[in-house]
Design an enzyme around this catalytic site. Structure first.
Site, PDB file in Angstrom:
ATOM      1  N   SER A 152      58.187  -1.473   3.248  1.00 18.84           N
ATOM      2  CA  SER A 152      58.653  -0.228   3.863  1.00 18.84           C
ATOM      3  C   SER A 152      59.688  -0.533   4.926  1.00 18.84           C
ATOM      4  O   SER A 152      59.620  -1.566   5.613  1.00 18.84           O
ATOM      5  CB  SER A 152      57.472   0.507   4.508  1.00 18.84           C
ATOM      6  OG  SER A 152      57.912   1.608   5.284  1.00 18.84           O
ATOM      7  N   TYR A 166      50.050   0.483   9.854  1.00 17.93           N
ATOM      8  CA  TYR A 166      50.888   0.528   8.651  1.00 17.93           C
ATOM      9  C   TYR A 166      52.157  -0.294   8.854  1.00 17.93           C
ATOM     10  O   TYR A 166      52.485  -1.167   8.035  1.00 17.93           O
ATOM     11  CB  TYR A 166      51.253   1.973   8.317  1.00 17.93           C
ATOM     12  CG  TYR A 166      52.172   2.102   7.125  1.00 17.93           C
ATOM     13  CD1 TYR A 166      51.666   1.993   5.830  1.00 17.93           C
ATOM     14  CD2 TYR A 166      53.537   2.326   7.282  1.00 17.93           C
ATOM     15  CE1 TYR A 166      52.504   2.097   4.723  1.00 17.93           C
ATOM     16  CE2 TYR A 166      54.381   2.439   6.187  1.00 17.93           C
ATOM     17  CZ  TYR A 166      53.860   2.322   4.910  1.00 17.93           C
ATOM     18  OH  TYR A 166      54.687   2.420   3.828  1.00 17.93           O
TER      19      TYR A 166
END
Length: 262
Positions: A152, A166
């Protein structure tokens, strides 16, 4: 230099974790549409079977479901054992399964770290490790086995949202993929990362519903990603065209990681 052969993944065996929904389904669709044999795994049994059935019906490749809860080590071991019963070789492993957790700094819970670091990072290593013999068996001269890790851009930049575990887990995934590129490269297996920006997915649904205009406004290309964008990147990395790419972090985000806020 034939473009058709240069980017071909026809008849390759591919495992996509989390391949029944969101970005994973986009990737699975791209491989099946180009003639690959795709194994889809996630803990949602019904979604796995539905995706496999629908993708096989569209062809020309085929898709098969092997449901597994990748949080659990026995399920990961069972997944690889079941794949090994069906196939002798694995050409491409796409580590896509992941989770997110958003909560304020003052109340961010300890269990969020355990859940996300396990699924987003530790199990990627576990599954890759267990699949390595099949990836080695598939590797040929100028056509290595491929590991594609779905990271990401929040592992590259500081996200505005409070998703501490995350972003840390994805940053760890990016570096682990580079470390693996060195070790696995010696076994004729490449390891690369797609640092994805915003795409239509269950994980992004609530965020896009609230902040779509802002998110698109922060992407230089002015839009969120499409299935072709992420599937195309995977197809490139899995084909002869991507055979010499190893240890790379490819941003698939429309340039948003480069966009200044001021």
């Amino acid at each position: 230099m034939d473009v058709t052969n240069l980017f071909s993944v026809k008849d390759k065996v591919v495992l996509v974790t989390g391949g029944a929904k969101g970005i994973g389904l986009m990737i699975s669709t791209g491989f099946v549409a180009n003639g690959a044999r795709v194994y889809i795994s996630s803990r949602d049994v019904a979604s796995c079977e539905k995706a496999a059935s629908e993708l096989t019906a569209k062809g020309p490749g085929k898709a098969f479901a092997i449901p597994a809860d990748l949080q659990k080590l026995p399920d990961v071991q069972r997944l690889v054992a079941e794949l090994g019963k069906r196939e002798k070789k694995l050409h491409v492993l796409v580590n896509n399964s992941g989770a997110n957790w958003g909560e304020s700094y003052d109340t961010f819970p300890d269990q969020a770290w355990t859940k996300l670091l396990t699924l987003n990072l530790q199990r990627v290593f576990t599954l890759t490790q267990l699949c390595t013999p099949m990836l080695e068996a598939a590797a040929e001269k100028n056509d290595p086995g491929r590991v594609i890790n779905i990271g990401s851009i929040d592992g590259l930049r500081v996200p505005a949202l409070e998703t501490f575990a995350y972003s840390a887990s994805k940053a760890g995934l990016h570096h682990m993929s580079r470390v693996l590129s060195s070790h696995l490269g010696k076994r004729n297996i490449t390891s690369n990362v797609l640092a994805c920006g915003p795409f239509e997915s269950k994980m992004m649904a609530a965020t896009l519903e609230k902040f779509r205009d802002t998110i698109e406004g922060n992407v230089p290309l002015g839009r969120i990603g499409t299935p072709e964008d992420v599937a195309g990147a995977c197809l490139f990395l899995s084909s002869r065209a991507g055979a010499y790419i190893n240890g790379a972090t490819l941003t698939v985000d429309g340039g948003s990681h480069c966009a200044a806020k001021l």
